[in-house]
Design a protein around this motif. Structure first.
Motif, PDB file in Angstrom:
ATOM      1  N   THR A  37       7.566  -4.795   3.269  1.00 32.03           N
ATOM      2  CA  THR A  37       6.721  -4.010   2.367  1.00 32.03           C
ATOM      3  C   THR A  37       5.524  -4.806   1.853  1.00 32.03           C
ATOM      4  O   THR A  37       4.663  -4.245   1.183  1.00 32.03           O
ATOM      5  N   HIS A  38       5.454  -6.081   2.191  1.00 31.14           N
ATOM      6  CA  HIS A  38       4.235  -6.839   1.906  1.00 31.14           C
ATOM      7  C   HIS A  38       3.131  -6.392   2.872  1.00 31.14           C
ATOM      8  O   HIS A  38       1.975  -6.295   2.498  1.00 31.14           O
ATOM      9  N   ALA A  39       3.546  -6.098   4.110  1.00 32.16           N
ATOM     10  CA  ALA A  39       2.576  -5.697   5.131  1.00 32.16           C
ATOM     11  C   ALA A  39       2.449  -4.172   5.191  1.00 32.16           C
ATOM     12  O   ALA A  39       1.433  -3.623   4.804  1.00 32.16           O
ATOM     13  N   ALA A  40       3.493  -3.505   5.676  1.00 27.63           N
ATOM     14  CA  ALA A  40       3.351  -2.053   5.859  1.00 27.63           C
ATOM     15  C   ALA A  40       4.691  -1.340   6.040  1.00 27.63           C
ATOM     16  O   ALA A  40       4.728  -0.288   6.652  1.00 27.63           O
ATOM     17  N   GLY A  41       5.775  -1.856   5.513  1.00 32.97           N
ATOM     18  CA  GLY A  41       7.093  -1.287   5.782  1.00 32.97           C
ATOM     19  C   GLY A  41       7.547  -0.169   4.870  1.00 32.97           C
ATOM     20  O   GLY A  41       8.687   0.266   4.951  1.00 32.97           O
ATOM     21  N   SER A  42       6.676   0.322   4.004  1.00 31.28           N
ATOM     22  CA  SER A  42       7.097   1.326   3.020  1.00 31.28           C
ATOM     23  C   SER A  42       7.558   2.635   3.641  1.00 31.28           C
ATOM     24  O   SER A  42       8.559   3.215   3.211  1.00 31.28           O
ATOM     25  N   GLU A  43       6.840   3.134   4.633  1.00 34.54           N
ATOM     26  CA  GLU A  43       7.193   4.424   5.230  1.00 34.54           C
ATOM     27  C   GLU A  43       8.569   4.360   5.885  1.00 34.54           C
ATOM     28  O   GLU A  43       9.394   5.278   5.740  1.00 34.54           O
ATOM     29  N   ALA A  44       8.849   3.265   6.589  1.00 34.95           N
ATOM     30  CA  ALA A  44      10.158   3.096   7.231  1.00 34.95           C
ATOM     31  C   ALA A  44      11.265   2.979   6.192  1.00 34.95           C
ATOM     32  O   ALA A  44      12.367   3.502   6.389  1.00 34.95           O
ATOM     33  N   LEU A  45      10.995   2.321   5.070  1.00 34.96           N
ATOM     34  CA  LEU A  45      11.969   2.220   3.986  1.00 34.96           C
ATOM     35  C   LEU A  45      12.311   3.598   3.439  1.00 34.96           C
ATOM     36  O   LEU A  45      13.486   3.932   3.235  1.00 34.96           O
TER      37      LEU A  45
END
Length: 125
Positions: A37-45
């Motif tokens: 989630t530092h880079a771009a993992g929010s949607e997958a989370l």
């Protein structure tokens, strides 16, 4: 460092930068995912948490930096697991949660950079 233990036994998982989430069922690791989630993992989370059925035991720990791109949707997804302190996470802050999907947090801590978060809870599923 993020470690997960059940009944004093460390779970064999490979943690990484961002939010590390373990799903526990009957004292055993059911699934584990790292969301950068530092880079771009929010949607997958969000997708991962939405896929969990109600009552699942969820353990979450932040490693390195988890808030760089932690979206509002990701924070709201964590709130469905009982998170109440997720809005206070800071850059390189520590965060740990043991919660129940669609239920309460059993334990939760959030600290600014340099402090270690540690949570434990008893839970019978």
């Amino acid at each position: 460092e993020v470690t997960f233990e059940v009944d004093g036994n460390a779970l064999s998982v490979s943690t990484g930068r961002g939010m590390n989430i373990a799903v526990i069922q009957s004292g055993l690791l059911e699934s584990f995912q790292v969301f950068d989630t530092h880079a771009a993992g929010s949607e997958a989370l969000v997708t991962f948490i939405q896929s969990l059925s109600s009552g699942k035991l969820v353990a979450c720990g932040a490693l390195d930096d988890a808030m760089g791109n932690l979206s509002s949707a990701a924070k709201n997804a964590l709130k469905t697991c009982g998170a109440t302190l997720i809005d206070s996470i800071s850059y390189r802050g520590s965060y740990a949660l043991i919660g129940v999907k669609d239920g309460p947090a059993l334990a939760e801590q959030a600290f600014p950079n340099g402090q270690m978060a540690f949570v434990s809870a008893d839970y019978i599923s």
